[in-house]
Scaffold this active site. Structure first.
Site, short mmCIF file in Angstrom:
data_model
loop_
_atom_site.label_atom_id
_atom_site.label_comp_id
_atom_site.label_asym_id
_atom_site.label_seq_id
_atom_site.Cartn_x
_atom_site.Cartn_y
_atom_site.Cartn_z
N HIS A 132 0.94 -1.32 0.02
CA HIS A 132 -0.05 -0.11 0.13
C HIS A 132 0.88 1.38 -0.07
O HIS A 132 1.76 1.52 1.01
CB HIS A 132 -0.78 -0.24 1.29
CG HIS A 132 -1.82 1.07 1.11
ND1 HIS A 132 -3.09 0.86 0.64
CD2 HIS A 132 -2.26 2.05 1.79
CE1 HIS A 132 -4.09 1.69 0.63
NE2 HIS A 132 -3.35 2.65 1.59
N ASP A 154 0.34 5.20 -0.03
CA ASP A 154 -0.55 6.32 -0.12
C ASP A 154 0.03 7.22 -1.30
O ASP A 154 1.33 7.50 -0.96
CB ASP A 154 -0.47 6.79 1.19
CG ASP A 154 -1.43 6.07 2.24
OD1 ASP A 154 -2.61 5.28 1.79
OD2 ASP A 154 -1.05 5.69 3.23
N HIS A 185 -7.01 9.04 -1.12
CA HIS A 185 -7.90 8.72 0.05
C HIS A 185 -7.26 9.46 1.37
O HIS A 185 -7.65 9.25 2.57
CB HIS A 185 -8.46 7.24 0.48
CG HIS A 185 -7.08 6.30 0.76
ND1 HIS A 185 -6.59 5.59 -0.28
CD2 HIS A 185 -6.32 6.09 1.65
CE1 HIS A 185 -5.74 4.65 0.24
NE2 HIS A 185 -5.33 5.39 1.38
N ASP A 189 -8.36 1.09 1.92
CA ASP A 189 -7.95 1.91 3.25
C ASP A 189 -9.08 3.27 2.84
O ASP A 189 -8.67 4.34 3.73
CB ASP A 189 -6.45 2.36 2.87
CG ASP A 189 -5.96 3.16 4.23
OD1 ASP A 189 -6.64 2.92 5.27
OD2 ASP A 189 -5.16 3.84 4.09
#
Ligand SMILES: [Zn+2]
Length: 1136
Positions: free
Chosen positions: A291, A293, A619, A403
């Site tokens: 993941h 971001d 997000h 997420d």
């Protein structure tokens, strides 16, 4: 014959002490075998056979890039490098430093299995080959994500020399948080020192023994004490500790045999084949994931480096672990990599083709699941899937948002429409009130569409692949009665990294143990997320045996993200609307331009703008939960979008309205004309400058200001017309007026509604037609401040206890600024703390929409100078309306939420994400709030609220400080929400006219009627008009127009799509949102040359129609696309 062994008879006598095993002491002992106090004599002491540093072995040259620049490999190599050494310090935060590393390897090291270069700059770094191919990432420091070793190829060891280039970057995996608290704002002046630059020979046996021991210890700590395996693992680990002799590295190899008591004889030699033994189907399916971001505690530019580091590392691991499969999402990150690291992109392409690197998600970024508009969610998939298709020849099959902070109920339909039927998330495991009841279920959206959803029972997308993680896949599974499998999504994440070798080693051992013992769930590797879902689909008889969850996946957490960073919310809403307008105007212009005119649909510019808007919907960006640097970047992107879109509109309007210019005080023309960007008939009151050249517009205004500097004109655009014209006051007008007692009492009123501000509060709201007072006796409304101190996640969370701390504010210094008849308005100032809130409250002589019985709304224009910390500003109205539910707009529909707190599920939803409106209605009447840039709402009992500004200080210390401009409106309406015109009013409120001035004699290119419009179903809304994506492919020969419509109230709709006779439509197709043809639609030609198409909608259905209006215009240039694409792009999806 007796088969007993008589040589080992049970002795007659026993003088021993016997042993009562003190299990807890043995279990505690295991923690002393590695590191810690006994580091010098335990297993840690034998992990390395040799270690060498200094100039004789490692030559280091460094060049520091100036400021915060991020030069490419090629640029860096042109610079002058200087000698450097271990212990040197580099900084400040976010700077980049390039290293040339030359290694001299002692010849006798050839005897060893492995030689490594260990480089630890205490921050993140990237190792390149000397010709610029990214080889792997480095994660410095001593966290659990540490990765500092680079394996030197055997040939280089034989040659005795090796060289690499390294870029080190002054940030950690989670940025540079002040004082180490993860969400603290960054320390902008941090320095990192080079802790290690060593040549090392690892003792491979010792490392394997360490992993053996680690797995045994996890088994002993995870399983209940009354299982055979738990005891066996503990006994075996204890035996290993007893057998270990410090100072004797050679005995390590012998000790490894002890672990075979648990893992099975000869398990190690089986390598990845260990997964072929044991049970045929595993309960836990492992897939590696990283993941990253797209921005969070670091800016976009750092994410680009993180992507290259993490993905190259995963490719490196694939070479050594054939079972390793890596799922990777977010087309934007691939695009960055393609642009900035082309050699690595080629390596990834090969791994995608070979089946080890899996594409997942199908969206542009892993976007926020609450605030993007319906059309923006469509574009996340359209741009994402088209990118994957164009670069890798395949699309994604599984939507993937592990997420995102809650997921709209519009998603199941949009996921199906984007060619996918599976969905993965886990975020609801963060709920802080109720536990979500399912792991594997059918998720059914507002329109009835379903997707097969798995929320991993492991409760994370960054599992460490421990025994505990694997075990949790079963013990925490909430639907074992209907589905017995779980997805284990492992690998370091958020800041990137991905799987470590130790995770893959651990999984092999866990599988080996579960092949021997049944107390552990078996874990499999080597398959894809799709195969995991396909198995569930098959076993659950196409989902029929699975439970159903209907509606949104509300996250009971992070509810402040609907409001945090007001500027980003505004940038998102305004950009979405602006792009919609650009596409509509540009499409009309390509259809209506004079023959031979050079106007070209600006596809590439539109794509660039959309990509920026979609990127900012990441997000942690749109929710307002990133550091300040991210918002500097994001606002720059919005500014670019605004500038580009304004230019694109200007280009198109210059074709549609020759000789026209935007309405400004410098306007020289005397006639006003406006483009209506919606498909609704409407009235608008437009503010017109009357000074300078614009004075000649005076004849067109109905009301002028006292100083004569500006006036108000009334514009009317009839049904099906795109052009609005000024008009005088007409029969349906309801002249507005304002009354004051000259002190503290003000009444804004027209023939429909009336609002009273008295002693600083809104004390009365009346429906004049009905004579109905809407504010309960003795109550009042206005601005309110709440104390906003959540339990930890500052920018993310507003917690339920803030509702106990309300402080009402008073309107002061109220004065009349417009007296009617077209607009009546008062201006007021609210002072609070160090902040000032200027609000203009106005009422126009028109109704919200042209629907019969529509009421007028009161508009609130706010200019706020905001300097509070940990305060929450809202506007509220208590209403004499009683309902258990309030209604809030969501993507292509709405969501209803309880106004009470009967259950903890109801109580948990105390803040609501809504888009253009929120409504509280009962039988016969309701009041809505309209919003043009806010997303947070709530209705507590009969008090309707809109959330305006927060002021968190982490991770952005300056969140929301400074100036804000925003508006909202209070709109009473007759009838309940379902009988109202609220969705249309919200749409129009967000879509201002584009007003222009033209010379009196000039003619518009626009015909009196639109080329396409809807009739017969007011509940069906035409949202999007654009040119077909395929028009711009080199092989396309058609000119097509895409129309996207949706049903807005949740019921059936039978609508006629009318196509004007000046539009030569050849064929019409129904498509999905990716614009794949689903089937041809029959056109009915009418006598006047126009044609009609009948479309049936179910409640909340989204329909996309493609009109083929002619062959490709010669002057529409195809965009440059050199990437090959498979021919399977246009397919009829039979399932849909
Ligand atoms: Zn994230």
């Amino acid at each position: 014959m007796c088969s007993h062994n008589h040589n080992q008879a049970y002795p007659e006598l026993n003088y021993g002490s016997g042993a009562k095993w003190i299990k807890s002491l043995t279990q505690n002992r295991l923690s002393t075998f590695l590191g810690g106090h006994f580091e010098g004599v335990n297993l840690s002491s034998v992990l390395y056979t040799h270690r060498a540093d200094g100039a004789n072995f490692v030559d280091l040259q460094v060049w520091s890039a100036p400021g915060l620049t991020k030069p490419s490999f090629r640029e860096a190599m042109k610079q002058e490098f200087k000698p450097a050494k271990k212990g040197d310090s580099f900084g400040p935060s976010w700077t980049n430093h390039w290293w040339k590393v030359t290694l001299k390897i002692p010849s006798y090291w050839q005897q060893y299995e492995r030689v490594q270069f260990e480089f630890d700059p205490d921050c993140e770094a990237m190792i390149f080959s000397t010709d610029g191919v990214p080889l792997q990432g480095i994660t410095g420091g001593y966290g659990g994500d540490r990765r500092v070793e680079h394996i030197i190829p055997p040939q280089a060891v034989r040659d005795g020399h090796y060289a690499v280039v390294i870029e080190s970057s002054c940030n950690g995996m989670f940025g540079v948080p002040w004082n180490g608290d993860t969400i603290a704002p960054p320390d902008m002046n941090r320095y990192f020192s080079l802790a290690s630059a060593d040549l090392v020979v690892p003792n491979q046996d010792a490392w394997h023994l360490m992993w053996d021991f680690g797995t045994l210890r996890e088994i002993a700590d995870t399983l209940p004490g009354n299982t055979v395996l738990q005891n066996k693992a503990l006994v075996t680990a204890n035996k290993i500790m007893n057998a270990f002799k410090s100072g004797d590295p050679e005995n390590v190899n012998r000790m490894r045999g002890i672990a075979e008591d648990v893992f099975g004889k000869g398990w190690q030699a089986k390598g990845d084949k260990i997964y072929n033994e044991g049970p045929k189907s595993a309960q836990v399916v492992g897939i590696s994931y990283c993941h990253i971001d797209t921005a969070w505690l670091w800016p976009y530019s750092v994410t680009q480096q993180k992507t290259a580091r993490s993905w190259s590392t995963q490719i490196d691991l694939m070479e050594r672990y054939p079972e390793h499969r890596f799922a990777c999402s977010q087309a934007q990150q691939f695009k960055w990599l393609e642009e900035q690291y082309p050699p690595l992109f080629e390596r990834i392409k090969k791994k995608v083709a070979s089946g080890q690197f899996h594409l997942i998600g199908g969206s542009w970024v892993e976007n926020d699941g609450n605030m993007p508009s319906g059309e923006a969610l469509v574009r996340q998939f359209l741009y994402g899937q088209r990118y994957f298709e164009s670069r890798f020849g395949k699309r994604c099959d599984t939507a993937w948002l592990p997420d995102s902070f809650g997921l709209t109920a519009a998603y199941p339909q949009l996921i199906r429409e984007a060619g996918m039927k599976y969905f993965f998330t886990q975020k609801l495991s963060w709920n802080n009130i109720n536990r979500f009841p399912h792991s594997t279920f059918n998720w059914v959206g507002i329109d009835g569409s379903q997707v097969l959803c798995h929320m991993t029972p492991v409760d994370t997308y960054t599992a460490q692949a421990t025994v505990g993680d694997v075990n949790k896949g079963v013990t925490n599974h909430k639907n074992l009665e209907s589905s017995a499998t779980a997805l284990l999504v492992f690998g370091n994440g958020d800041g990137g990294g991905g799987a470590l070798a130790k995770m893959l080693e651990n999984l092999r051992r866990i599988r080996a143990a579960s092949n021997e013992y049944r107390e552990l769930p078996s874990v499999s590797m080597g398959s894809s997320v799709e195969e995991f879902f396909e198995d569930i689909e098959k076993e659950s008889k196409e989902g029929t045996t699975l439970p159903v969850w209907k509606g949104e996946l509300y996250l009971e957490f992070h509810r402040g993200t609907y409001t945090s960073h007001g500027s980003i919310k505004k940038g998102n809403r305004k950009s979405e609307i602006l792009l919609r307008d650009v596409e509509r105007v540009a499409t009309l212009t390509t259809l209506l331009k004079p023959k031979g005119h050079s106007y070209v649909y600006p596809k590439q510019d539109i794509d660039e703008c959309w990509e920026k808007v979609l990127l900012n919907q990441f997000h942690d960006v749109l929710p307002g939960s990133a550091i300040g640097m991210v918002y500097d970047d994001a606002e720059k992107l919005y500014a670019e979008v605004r500038e580009a879109c304004t230019g694109l509109l200007e280009d198109a309007f210059n074709v549609l309205f020759p000789q026209s210019s935007p309405l400004m005080s410098s306007s020289k023309s005397e006639t006003m004309v406006a483009f209506n960007p919606t498909s609704f008939e409407r009235h608008d009151v437009v503010k017109v400058p009357l000074s300078g050249n614009a004075a000649r517009l005076k004849a067109q205004v109905v009301q002028a200001s006292a100083d004569g500097k500006y006036g108000y004109a009334l514009m009317h655009s009839r049904g099906n017309e795109v052009v609005a014209q000024p008009t005088g006051l007409f029969a349906n007008c309801v002249p507005a007026s304002v009354y004051t007692n000259g002190a503290d009492h003000f009444v804004l009123r027209n023939g429909k509604v009336q609002l009273t501000i008295s002693e600083g509060k809104i004390r009365s709201l009346i429906d004049v037609k009905l004579g109905r007072e809407l504010i309960p006796k003795g109550r009042s409304g206005g601005l309110v401040i709440f104390e906003d101190r959540p339990n930890y996640w500052d920018a993310w969370d507003v917690e339920i206890h803030h509702l106990e701390t309300s402080t009402p504010l008073s309107f002061s210094q109220v004065r009349v600024v417009a007296a009617g008849p077209l607009r009546a308005a008062v201006q007021t100032k609210v002072k609070y703390g160090k902040s000032t809130i200027d609000i203009t409250i106005s009422l126009d002589a028109i109704t919200a929409t042209v629907k019969s019985g529509s009421r007028s709304f009161f508009n609130f224009d706010a200019v706020v100078d905001w300097h509070e910390r940990h305060k929450f500003l809202k506007f509220e109205l208590p209403l004499d309306i009683n309902s258990n539910y309030a209604t809030y707009e969501s993507q292509f529909g709405f969501v209803q939420r309880p106004t009470h707190k009967n259950t903890t599920l109801d109580a948990a939803q105390f803040e609501v994400c809504g888009h253009k409106f929120a409504d509280l209605s009962e039988y016969g009447y309701g009041v809505a709030f309209l919003s043009e840039s806010k997303y947070g709402f709530a209705c507590e009992g009969n008090v309707l609220r809109i959330s305006l500004l927060r002021a968190a200080t982490a991770p952005d210390a300056e969140q929301d400080q400074g100036r804000h401009e925003f508006s909202w409106a209070v709109m009473p309406h007759v009838g309940s929400f379902l009988e109202s015109d609220v969705p249309m009013a919200g749409f129009i409120y967000n879509s201002p006219l584009h007003v222009r001035t033209v010379p009196g004699q000039s003619e518009s290119r626009l015909s009196p009627t639109l080329p396409f419009w809807l009739e017969g179903a007011p509940n069906v809304i035409l949202e999007t008009v654009k040119r077909g994506e395929d028009d711009f492919e080199a092989k396309s020969s058609d000119t097509t127009v895409i129309l996207r419509m949706y049903e807005a109230f949740g019921g059936h709709g039978s609508v006629k799509l009318r196509l004007g006779r000046h539009l030569a439509v050849k064929r019409v197709y129904l498509t999905n949102i990716l614009e794949d043809t689903k089937g041809e639609l029959g056109l009915v030609r009418t006598a006047d040359g126009s044609s009609t198409l009948k479309l049936e909608f179910r409640g909340f259905e989204v329909k996309t129609v493609k009109l083929v209006v002619g062959t490709k215009e010669s002057d529409i240039a195809p965009t440059i696309d050199t990437h090959s694409r498979s021919d399977s792009w246009v397919t009829v999806d039979e399932e849909l």
